[in-house]
Design a protein around this motif. Structure first.
Motif, mmCIF file in Angstrom:
data_model
loop_
_atom_site.group_PDB
_atom_site.id
_atom_site.type_symbol
_atom_site.label_atom_id
_atom_site.label_comp_id
_atom_site.label_asym_id
_atom_site.label_seq_id
_atom_site.Cartn_x
_atom_site.Cartn_y
_atom_site.Cartn_z
ATOM 1 N N GLU A 14 45.952 11.544 27.579
ATOM 2 C CA GLU A 14 45.094 12.343 28.450
ATOM 3 C C GLU A 14 43.868 11.535 28.868
ATOM 4 O OE1 GLU A 14 45.176 16.020 30.326
ATOM 5 O OE2 GLU A 14 46.629 15.027 29.037
ATOM 6 N N PHE A 15 43.302 10.791 27.917
ATOM 7 C CA PHE A 15 42.132 9.957 28.230
ATOM 8 C C PHE A 15 42.472 8.934 29.310
ATOM 9 C CE2 PHE A 15 39.855 10.446 23.840
ATOM 10 C CZ PHE A 15 39.583 11.761 24.163
ATOM 11 N N GLY A 18 41.270 8.961 33.266
ATOM 12 C CA GLY A 18 40.081 8.086 33.254
ATOM 13 C C GLY A 18 38.867 8.817 32.697
ATOM 14 N N ILE A 19 39.045 9.398 31.512
ATOM 15 C CA ILE A 19 38.022 10.287 30.957
ATOM 16 C C ILE A 19 36.671 9.595 30.766
ATOM 17 C CG2 ILE A 19 37.381 11.629 28.888
ATOM 18 C CD1 ILE A 19 39.390 13.018 30.682
ATOM 19 N N ARG A 75 31.942 6.555 26.024
ATOM 20 C CA ARG A 75 33.144 5.994 25.408
ATOM 21 C C ARG A 75 33.831 7.093 24.611
ATOM 22 N NH1 ARG A 75 33.822 2.731 20.668
ATOM 23 N NH2 ARG A 75 35.968 2.023 20.850
ATOM 24 N N CYS A 76 35.143 7.262 24.807
ATOM 25 C CA CYS A 76 35.888 8.287 24.057
ATOM 26 C C CYS A 76 36.855 7.601 23.111
ATOM 27 C CB CYS A 76 36.664 9.193 25.003
ATOM 28 S SG CYS A 76 35.587 10.163 26.033
ATOM 29 N N PRO A 84 45.399 18.961 26.677
ATOM 30 C CA PRO A 84 44.803 18.864 28.025
ATOM 31 C C PRO A 84 43.670 19.869 28.235
ATOM 32 C CG PRO A 84 47.198 18.830 28.162
ATOM 33 C CD PRO A 84 46.857 19.134 26.734
ATOM 34 N N GLN A 85 43.834 21.068 27.689
ATOM 35 C CA GLN A 85 42.791 22.090 27.852
ATOM 36 C C GLN A 85 41.506 21.694 27.102
ATOM 37 O OE1 GLN A 85 43.972 26.003 26.511
ATOM 38 N NE2 GLN A 85 42.238 26.989 27.512
#
Ligand code: SF4
Length: 521
Positions: free
Chosen positions: A26-27, A31-32, A39-40, A78-79
Motif C-alpha cells: 500500500e505504501f 507513494g505514501i 518516512r513510513c 488500505p482503509q
C-alpha cells in the motif's frame, strides 16, 4: 511514521506477515511517503501480550499518541492507510477497545518493555533502545561487584525455584577451575507457558546481554542457550542475533573490546519436559539421554563436562540486563520484601483476555485475572487457577487474594513456577484437571527412579478409575499417601513436584473427589 506489527509466533499464526506485506504494498502503490511528507516504516516486532487479539498493529505518528488496532486483516490495511496514515484520523470501530488500555495500564512492563516496540531482528534498534548499556556498566565494575549488585537487587531465579541469583553466581565464581560454562535454560515445557519464547522472539539481544553480564561476573568463557526445538522462530531470531554479535565483535575473544572472552551457541532440545531440570539439561547438551542425576555435586561445582557451570533461565537473564543498566536500588524498589522486581505470566484458559502479563511481584491473583485479564469468560464464576504449571497447584476462589510472589503462593498451596496460569471456571471438573496434569508428568517422567516412574503411574490409574466412576473407598487417602511418598523420595524436581496438582485439588476440592466416588455407589 512507524507501523508496528506483531510477528511473534502468535502474530504469524494469525496472519501478521500478510498484514505487513499489505502495508508495504500500500505504501509503494500510493507513494505514501510523498503524500504524508514523512518516512513510513513497517516494523516487525515481537509479541506485545494480547495474543488472543492478533493481529495487533500500532500506528505511531510523531507528536501523537500511538493507536492500536486489533484483529487486523490484509483487507483492512488500505482503509487504515487512507484514513489514518494519510487522513490523520483513526478508523472508527477498528481500534482496540478500552480493554486494551486497561490490559496495559495495570501492568508494569519492564522486562517486556522492548517486546512489541522494537524490530526484534535489528541490533541497531536494540542499541537505540538502551541496548548493551547493562554490560557496558558491568565492565566498569569488578566481577565481584557485579555479583554484589545482583545480590543487592534481590533477584531470584525466574525458572521456578526462586533461588537468589547473585548467591548462585557466587558459588560458580568461587569454584576452582579455569574453564567455566554458562547456560541459559530456555526449555520452557509447562503447558500454557510461553514467556521465554516471547522474550527470545521479541528481544533476543537482551538475553545475550544478560548472559554476557553473568559470564563477565563469574568468569565463564563459553555459553549455551538450551532451547526446545518446538520454538523454531525463537531459535532463528536468537541465532541471527548471536551471528550479528559475533560479526560486530560483541561476542568472541574480546567482547566489545572490553577485555573479556565469551562465546555463545544454541543447543536445540528435543522436547523432553525433564530437560528443563538442570542436570538432565546438561546431560542432553553433552549428547546423552536427558536424565537427571543426584545432586550434590551441584552444577556450580561439577556441571557441564565436569566443569563449574551456572544455569539461569531466559527471564532471569533478561532481568539481569535491566538491573545492570538501571541499578540494584531501582530494581529492589519494585515488588515485595521477599520477591523483588516484576514477573511475567502466561495467562490461558477461561479468562476474557489471555496472553502475556508483566506485573510487579506482590499484586494479587484477583488483580491479574480481573483487572488485567478482564475476568472470567462468558461471565461465568471463577473456580480455580493452576499456578506454576504441572508441578504447581490449583488455587480456589478462597485464595484469589493471595499475593503473587514466591512465598505467598507456596503458602497458598501452589508455586510461582516459571509463570504459567491456567484459569478454570465453574464448569471445570477438578479431578479431571488433576488427571490431566498427572497424565502429562507421568508421560514426561524419565523413568530413572522408581517412585516417579511407578508411583505416578499408579496414581494416574487411581485418578482414571475415579473419573470413570469406578473409584473406591480409601482412594483419596491412598492418593495422598502416595503423593507425599513420591514427593519425598523422587530423585529430581519433576517427581518431587508432580503430585502437587493432585494434593492441591484434594485440599481445596475434596468434595468433588468424594462425589465421583459416591456416584458409583
Ligand atoms: Fe526421572 Fe522422575 Fe526420577 Fe526425575 S523424579 S529422575 S524425572 S524418574
Amino acid at each position: 511514521i512507524e507501523v508496528l506489527i506483531c510477528t511473534g509466533t502468535g502474530g504469524i499464526a494469525s496472519g501478521s506477515l500478510k498484514v505487513a506485506e499489505a502495508f508495504e504494498e500500500e505504501f509503494k502503490k500510493h507513494g505514501i511517503e510523498a503524500k504524508v511528507g514523512k518516512r513510513c516504516e513497517v516494523k516487525k516486532t515481537g509479541c506485545r501480550g494480547l495474543c488472543a487479539n492478533d493481529v495487533l498493529v500500532d500506528i505511531m505518528v510523531p507528536g501523537k499518541e500511538g493507536v492500536t488496532y486489533d484483529f487486523v486483516t490484509p483487507e483492512l490495511v488500505p482503509q487504515i492507510v487512507e484514513e489514518h496514515i494519510v487522513g490523520g484520523e483513526p478508523v472508527p470501530k477498528k481500534t482496540a477497545g478500552a480493554y486494551y488500555a486497561k490490559f496495559l495500564e495495570k501492568q508494569h512492563r519492564t522486562i517486556f518493555s522492548r517486546c512489541g516496540h522494537i524490530d526484534a531482528e535489528s541490533i541497531d534498534d536494540y542499541i537505540a533502545n538502551h541496548g548493551f548499556k547493562g554490560i557496558k556498566r558491568a565492565v566498569t565494575m569488578k566481577p565481584e561487584e557485579v555479583i554484589e549488585e545482583v545480590k543487592k537487587s534481590g533477584l531470584r531465579g525466574r525458572g521456578g525455584g526462586g533461588f537468589p541469583t547473585g548467591v548462585k553466581w557466587s558459588f560458580a565464581k568461587g569454584s576452582p577451575g579455569e574453564l567455566k560454562y554458562l547456560i541459559c535454560n530456555a526449555d520452557e515445557g509447562d503447558p500454557g507457558a510461553f514467556m521465554d519464547r516471547s522474550l527470545l522472539e521479541g528481544d533476543p539481544y537482551c538475553i545475550i546481554e544478560g548472559m554476557m553480564v553473568a559470564a563477565y561476573a563469574i568468569g565463564c568463557t563459553y555459553g549455551y542457550v538450551y532451547v526446545r526445538a518446538e520454538y523454531p522462530l525463537a531459535i532463528k531470531r536468537l541465532q541471527m542475533a548471536i551471528d550479528t554479535c559475533v560479526e560486530r565483535g560483541i561476542l568472541g575473544d574480546n567482547c566489545m573490546g572490553l577485555g573479556f572472552k565469551f562465546n555463545l551457541r544454541i543447543k536445540a532440545g528435543a522436547g523432553a519436559f525433564v530437560c528443563g531440570e538442570e542436570t538432565a539439561l546438561m546431560a542432553s547438551i553433552e549428547g546423552h539421554r536427558g536424565m537427571s542425576r543426584p545432586r550434590p555435586p551441584f552444577p556450580a561445582v561439577r556441571g557441564l563436562w565436569g566443569k563449574p557451570t551456572n544455569i539461569n533461565n531466559v527471564e532471569t537473564y533478561a532481568n539481569v540486563t535491566y538491573i545492570l543498566e538501571r541499578g540494584a536500588d531501582w530494581y529492589a524498589s519494585i515488588g515485595t520484601e521477599g520477591t523483588k522486581g516484576t514477573k511475567i505470566f502466561a495467562v490461558t484458559g477461561k479468562v476474557k483476555h489471555t496472553g502475556l502479563v508483566e506485573v510487579p511481584a506482590g499484586v494479587t491473583m484477583r488483580e491479574v485475572l480481573y483487572d488485567v485479564c478482564g475476568g472470567i469468560l462468558n461471565n461465568r464464576k471463577f473456580k480455580a487457577v493452576q499456578a506454576g504449571g504441572p508441578s504447581g497447584g490449583c488455587l480456589p476462589v478462597e485464595a484469589i487474594d493471595a499475593q503473587v510472589d514466591y512465598d505467598s503462593l507456596i503458602k497458598a498451596g501452589a508455586m510461582m513456577g516459571s509463570g504459567g496460569l491456567v484459569v478454570m471456571d465453574e464448569t471445570t471438573c477438578m479431578v479431571d484437571i488433576a488427571r490431566f496434569f498427572l497424565t502429562f508428568t507421568r508421560r514426561e517422567s524419565c523413568g530413572k527412579c522408581i517412585p516417579c516412574r511407578i508411583g505416578l503411574k499408579i496414581m494416574l490409574e487411581i485418578l482414571e478409575r475415579i473419573c470413570s466412576g469406578e473409584g473406591r473407598e480409601g482412594d483419596i487417602e491412598l492418593l495422598e499417601d502416595m503423593a507425599y511418598d513420591i514427593k519425598k523420595s523422587s530423585l529430581c524436581g519433576l517427581g518431587q513436584t508432580a503430585p502437587n496438582p493432585v494434593l492441591s485439588t484434594i485440599r481445596y476440592f475434596r468434595h468433588e473427589y468424594e462425589a465421583h466416588i459416591k456416584e458409583k455407589e
